[in-house]
Design a protein around this motif. Structure first.
Motif, short mmCIF file in Angstrom:
data_model
loop_
_atom_site.label_atom_id
_atom_site.label_comp_id
_atom_site.label_asym_id
_atom_site.label_seq_id
_atom_site.Cartn_x
_atom_site.Cartn_y
_atom_site.Cartn_z
N ASP A 220 -5.68 31.63 55.77
CA ASP A 220 -4.63 30.84 56.41
C ASP A 220 -4.04 29.86 55.41
O ASP A 220 -4.75 29.01 54.87
CB ASP A 220 -5.26 30.10 57.60
CG ASP A 220 -4.23 29.36 58.44
OD1 ASP A 220 -3.14 29.07 57.91
OD2 ASP A 220 -4.54 29.07 59.60
N TRP A 276 -8.11 33.20 66.28
CA TRP A 276 -8.17 31.79 65.92
C TRP A 276 -9.63 31.35 65.84
O TRP A 276 -10.43 31.66 66.73
CB TRP A 276 -7.42 30.96 66.96
CG TRP A 276 -7.30 29.52 66.61
CD1 TRP A 276 -7.05 29.01 65.38
CD2 TRP A 276 -7.45 28.41 67.49
NE1 TRP A 276 -7.00 27.64 65.44
CE2 TRP A 276 -7.23 27.24 66.73
CE3 TRP A 276 -7.71 28.28 68.86
CZ2 TRP A 276 -7.31 25.96 67.26
CZ3 TRP A 276 -7.77 27.01 69.41
CH2 TRP A 276 -7.56 25.86 68.61
N GLU A 291 -10.15 22.23 61.27
CA GLU A 291 -9.05 22.30 62.22
C GLU A 291 -8.48 20.91 62.42
O GLU A 291 -9.07 19.91 62.01
CB GLU A 291 -9.52 22.87 63.57
CG GLU A 291 -9.68 24.39 63.60
CD GLU A 291 -8.36 25.15 63.46
OE1 GLU A 291 -7.31 24.63 63.85
OE2 GLU A 291 -8.40 26.28 62.94
#
Lengths: 439, 296
Positions: A220, A276, A291
């Motif tokens: 990511d 996710w 996160e």
């Protein structure tokens, strides 16, 4: 004769069409009493200035709770400003696509969200209104906001957006899994070595149907740059004229980031069948994840039994590093009511409004004055994410070819993860592609 | 006299246009003008925020030099067409042939096979995402541990399989009507001449179906060249561009990238149209050239 018949036919069709129209009008006139009643209500509220200014406001709708929060703020605004009617038009789906096409057709809302990742494209093409004069009229100063945030929405010395809130990344850790492994909870002083050692101890692959990994490493572009910064590297040069992804610092960061999965103490969310890592953290299949604050309300709703803590991401050889995600309220350059639009934006980014948002746990306030609020003192998890902005944090913004930079970072990581491409080659290939896009 | 018939013709034509005007107006506004505007945009530089600027052939040149287009989107699209069209045509022909026999529960099976075609492709995409998830039904039944949609080697084939699954029903229906159009007398004559079932299939059914086959293949090829929604929902062109097709690349350039390149995207759209046109004409030549009976 033939002609006459045809003419008659056409006339009949027309007559049918007309009678159809006629019918609908008669149907509409039936509830006349209601219309009269409505006029009465208007007379009652005649104290209010007759011409209400209407401003349209759009944003994406990330969750029903967040939408409800915005709607409640707008309701408060309508009570305080009866002369302004705010029409909230949330955009679901591809926000940027809808916004850009509405700008192209001249039907864009007066006020809309602008994301740090692509707002500059709008400002550079004169689609956004510079806000400095309007700010001055209501005594709002740039100094009221966290410098990194307001600077992120400044172009050629002008302010084009008021940051509504922000997020950084925190390291979320699962307390139950730490207890099970007999490990002490992480602190803000952790380093890469601590992270790796903990990931090794937390990994438990004894149940093939429910493996537990120490650390999740998604390919990511919104996570990996943290490791580049922590290794003293950069994604782009300061003026965004070139990428630095093939520098030694970035390559070493990629080697470290991808080593978790190679050593089977880390996994990609897709390895475990999720899109996710937040879900995997909630399920207890990833013991540690990076996160933002958005994970806090998600866990509260979906996994209320998961006990967790948040600390700042462990520092690397080059010190601290973090990413800042932020969204601002922008005003369309074509708005007919800049003053009314500004009133709305000013209200939504005021200290009182931001305090409401902060206390809901969705995001962190962009106003300096809220740094010492009680909420942050009582919520160490949110405070860890708030404080992240002070330690080596850089905005999530890579210049005019940002989406290419993101794509290439993700692809380089995917090639390393899935095709076992050597890390230096993968990063070199990514950098070359970005340079091609920059030309 | 002559002038009168001319006038009559004009009035007749006007009447005709009047009757089709609702459709015509919609077609002109939403198809013809948009199409023409897209062609115009393909010669401009346009980022949606500033007015289009004339660019000449620059956009086309950029497309033809683009790595993602040459290395991924173009070969992927052709691969998709070459794999999906033959399989779905063959499969739907076999299905139609089976449905044409006197089977029990024939209507039930027809409905079942047609059902995927009337379901939204986005919904079917989501169902396939679940079926092919690492812990999904497919892996559980087969005992495999492949991450189908996240592996560059397999993701595209899952999408191909899904498309075959959804379109075969419609094509089956078209073949079925074609099969029922073949006069029974021809089969009877063949039987008298001593033809067996296989011979009847290859020497009567297939040649008599040629116009229908041409239609099915053409529709299939055009549909496959334009595959988009399944890819948008299931993989967004990934992993590692293995499912990036021409239409997805158009979308990426036009809307997804930070720097909007509407002109370049329009140029690619025009190129795709030309490709489809060329392939369809070529197909017509091949199928017409291989025998008679294509007058339709």
């Amino acid at each position: 004769m033939n002609r006459l018949i045809k003419l008659l036919l056409v006339l009949t069709v027309l007559a049918l069409g007309l009678s159809a129209c006629g019918q609908t009008t008669t149907q509409q006139t039936q509830p006349t009493p209601q219309t009269v009643r409505e006029t009465v209500t208007v007379r009652e509220t005649v104290v209010v200035p007759a011409e209400k200014i209407t401003v349209r406001l759009s944003g994406w709708a990330s969750s029903p709770a967040e939408t409800a929060l915005l709607e409640s703020l707008l309701y408060k605004f309508s009570v305080e400003n009866p002369d302004i009617l705010v029409k909230y038009e949330p955009i679901t789906g591809d926000y940027k696509q809808v916004l850009l096409t509405s700008i192209a057709s001249g039907t864009e809302p007066d006020i809309f969200y602008v994301d740090i990742f692509w707002w500059l494209e709008l400002a550079a093409n004169n689609a956004l209104l510079p806000l400095d004069d309007l700010m001055a009229t209501s005594g709002v100063s740039r100094d009221d906001f966290i410098p990194a945030l307001i600077d992120a929405f400044t172009y050629e010395g002008k302010t084009y957006g008021i940051p509504k809130d922000f997020n950084t990344l925190g390291m979320f850790y699962n307390k139950a899994l730490f207890d099970k492994a007999g490990l002490a909870y992480p602190t803000d002083d952790w380093t890469w070595d601590d992270l790796r050692a903990a990931a090794e101890k937390l990994t438990d692959l004894s149940d093939p149907n429910r493996p537990v990994y120490g650390f999740c490493t998604p390919p990511d572009p919104g996570r990996f740059p943290v490791f580049v910064f922590q290794n003293g590297g950069m994604v782009m040069k300061d003026d965004y004229s070139d990428t630095m992804l093939d520098s030694e610092a970035a390559v070493k960061a990629a080697e470290f980031y991808t080593s978790f999965r190679t050593a089977k103490i880390g996994a990609l969310p897709s390895d475990l069948g999720e899109g996710w890592q937040g879900t995997l953290f909630g399920k207890g299949q990833c013991a540690m994840v990076y996160e933002g604050g958005w994970l806090i309300p998600y866990l509260r709703d979906q996994f209320p039994n998961t006990q967790y803590g948040v600390v700042m991401p462990p520092a690397g050889p080059g010190g601290e590093g973090n990413l800042i995600f932020t969204v601002a309220w922008g005003i369309s350059a074509n708005t007919k009511n800049p003053d009314a639009a500004w009133k709305v934006v000013n209200f939504l980014t005021s200290e009182a409004s931001q305090k409401t948002v902060l206390e809901s746990g969705f995001a962190l306030p962009s106003r300096k004055s809220l740094q010492n609020s009680d909420y942050l003192k009582n919520n160490p998890n949110s405070a860890a994410i708030f404080n992240g902005s002070f330690f080596g944090a850089r905005p999530f913004f890579w210049g005019a070819v940002g989406s290419d930079v993101n794509d290439q970072m993700a692809k380089a990581l995917e090639r390393i993860f899935k095709e076992n491409q050597p890390v230096p080659d993968a990063m070199k290939q990514a950098a070359d592609s970005i340079r091609k896009a920059l030309r | 006299m002559r002038a009168r018939t001319d006038r009559r013709k004009i009035v007749e034509a006007l009447n005709g246009y009047l009757f089709i005007s609702p459709w015509l107006i919609i077609f002109i506004i939403f198809s013809l003008i948009s199409l023409g505007y897209a062609v115009y945009l393909s010669f401009t530089e346009y980022n949606l925020l500033r007015p289009p600027r004339w660019w000449g052939l620059e956009g086309y040149q950029r497309v033809l030099e683009d790595e993602l287009f040459l290395a991924k989107a173009l070969p992927n699209t052709f691969k998709y067409v070459l794999i999906v069209v033959p399989i779905q045509t063959f499969l739907s022909l076999v299905l139609a042939f089976a449905m044409d026999q006197n089977l029990r529960f024939q209507r039930f099976f027809r409905t079942i096979f047609y059902l995927p075609s009337v379901t939204s492709s986005v919904v079917i995409s989501l169902i396939f995402i679940w079926i092919f998830a690492p812990q999904g039904i497919f892996n559980q039944i087969t005992g495999l541990t492949v991450n189908w949609l996240d592996d560059p080697r397999t993701a595209f084939y899952v999408i191909m399989g899904m498309n075959i699954f959804t379109t075969s029903g419609t094509l089956m229906l078209i073949f079925l009507t074609g099969l029922q159009d073949i006069p029974l007398a021809v089969y009877e004559a063949a039987e008298i001449d001593g033809a067996n079932g296989i011979q009847k299939f290859f020497y009567i059914t297939i040649p008599m179906l040629r116009p229908v086959i041409f239609f099915v293949v053409t529709v299939g090829v055009i549909g496959c060249f334009q595959v988009f929604d399944q890819i948008y929902v299931m993989t967004a062109g990934g992993p590692l561009d293995s499912t990036t097709t021409i239409t997805y690349l158009i979308y990426k350039w036009a809307f997804r990238d930070t720097r909007i390149q509407m002109g370049q995207a329009s140029a690619l759209a025009v190129i795709l149209t030309l490709i489809i046109l060329a392939v369809t004409l070529l197909q017509r030549k091949v199928i017409e050239g291989s025998g008679s009976g294509t007058e339709r």
